[in-house]
Write a protein that holds these residues in place. Structure first.
Motif, mmCIF file in Angstrom:
data_model
loop_
_atom_site.group_PDB
_atom_site.id
_atom_site.type_symbol
_atom_site.label_atom_id
_atom_site.label_comp_id
_atom_site.label_asym_id
_atom_site.label_seq_id
_atom_site.Cartn_x
_atom_site.Cartn_y
_atom_site.Cartn_z
ATOM 1 N N TYR A 6 -8.814 -15.717 -56.617
ATOM 2 C CA TYR A 6 -9.124 -16.545 -55.446
ATOM 3 C C TYR A 6 -8.987 -18.027 -55.792
ATOM 4 O O TYR A 6 -8.347 -18.791 -55.065
ATOM 5 N N GLN A 7 -9.566 -18.444 -56.911
ATOM 6 C CA GLN A 7 -9.510 -19.845 -57.331
ATOM 7 C C GLN A 7 -8.072 -20.276 -57.604
ATOM 8 O O GLN A 7 -7.668 -21.384 -57.265
ATOM 9 N N LEU A 10 -6.381 -20.755 -54.246
ATOM 10 C CA LEU A 10 -6.916 -21.953 -53.601
ATOM 11 C C LEU A 10 -6.240 -23.198 -54.161
ATOM 12 O O LEU A 10 -5.793 -24.071 -53.408
ATOM 13 N N ALA A 50 -8.854 -15.522 -48.087
ATOM 14 C CA ALA A 50 -10.049 -16.331 -48.276
ATOM 15 C C ALA A 50 -9.712 -17.718 -48.814
ATOM 16 O O ALA A 50 -10.296 -18.725 -48.392
ATOM 17 N N GLU A 53 -8.207 -19.835 -45.958
ATOM 18 C CA GLU A 53 -9.265 -20.257 -45.041
ATOM 19 C C GLU A 53 -10.102 -21.387 -45.643
ATOM 20 O O GLU A 53 -10.438 -22.350 -44.963
ATOM 21 N N ARG A 54 -10.410 -21.275 -46.927
ATOM 22 C CA ARG A 54 -11.183 -22.324 -47.601
ATOM 23 C C ARG A 54 -10.380 -23.617 -47.682
ATOM 24 O O ARG A 54 -10.924 -24.707 -47.461
ATOM 25 N N LYS A 57 -10.363 -25.269 -44.271
ATOM 26 C CA LYS A 57 -11.665 -25.888 -43.994
ATOM 27 C C LYS A 57 -11.837 -27.169 -44.807
ATOM 28 O O LYS A 57 -12.297 -28.186 -44.284
ATOM 29 N N LEU A 58 -11.462 -27.124 -46.063
ATOM 30 C CA LEU A 58 -11.583 -28.289 -46.944
ATOM 31 C C LEU A 58 -10.776 -29.472 -46.412
ATOM 32 O O LEU A 58 -11.276 -30.591 -46.334
ATOM 33 N N ILE A 74 -12.265 -29.165 -55.545
ATOM 34 C CA ILE A 74 -11.937 -27.791 -55.957
ATOM 35 C C ILE A 74 -11.850 -27.654 -57.472
ATOM 36 O O ILE A 74 -11.440 -26.633 -57.983
#
Length: 84
Positions: A6-7, A10, A50, A53-54, A57-58, A74
């Motif tokens: 995930y990271q 992102l 996910a 989406e993050r 939003k960020l 992040i």
């Protein structure tokens, strides 16, 4: 969900948006809003979705801030220092 993957995704989304839009945060936010969600057959779909989406939003919350703040939020402190 695998947090490491995930990271990674992102960071990829954030860096891709900033790179494509020359560190213009509002333009990068619009770029991410127009980016398609991962398909049903995509590997690590849950993590990618996910992460996207993050990232959206960020960037939506950081439209009036410089790019280095987004990077720092992040965990990309080294890249953020280069942007200062």
């Amino acid at each position: 969900m695998d947090h490491k993957i995930y990271q990674q995704h992102l960071q990829e989304y954030v860096l891709e948006a900033l790179e494509k839009k020359n560190d213009d945060v509002p333009a990068a936010a619009d770029y991410l809003l127009n980016k398609k969600k991962p398909s049903i057959l995509a590997k690590y779909r849950k993590e990618k979705k996910a992460a996207l989406e993050r990232a959206r939003k960020l960037f939506a919350e950081s439209r009036d801030r410089p790019a280095w703040i987004v990077l720092k939020s992040i965990g990309l402190d080294d890249l953020a220092k280069e942007k200062i």
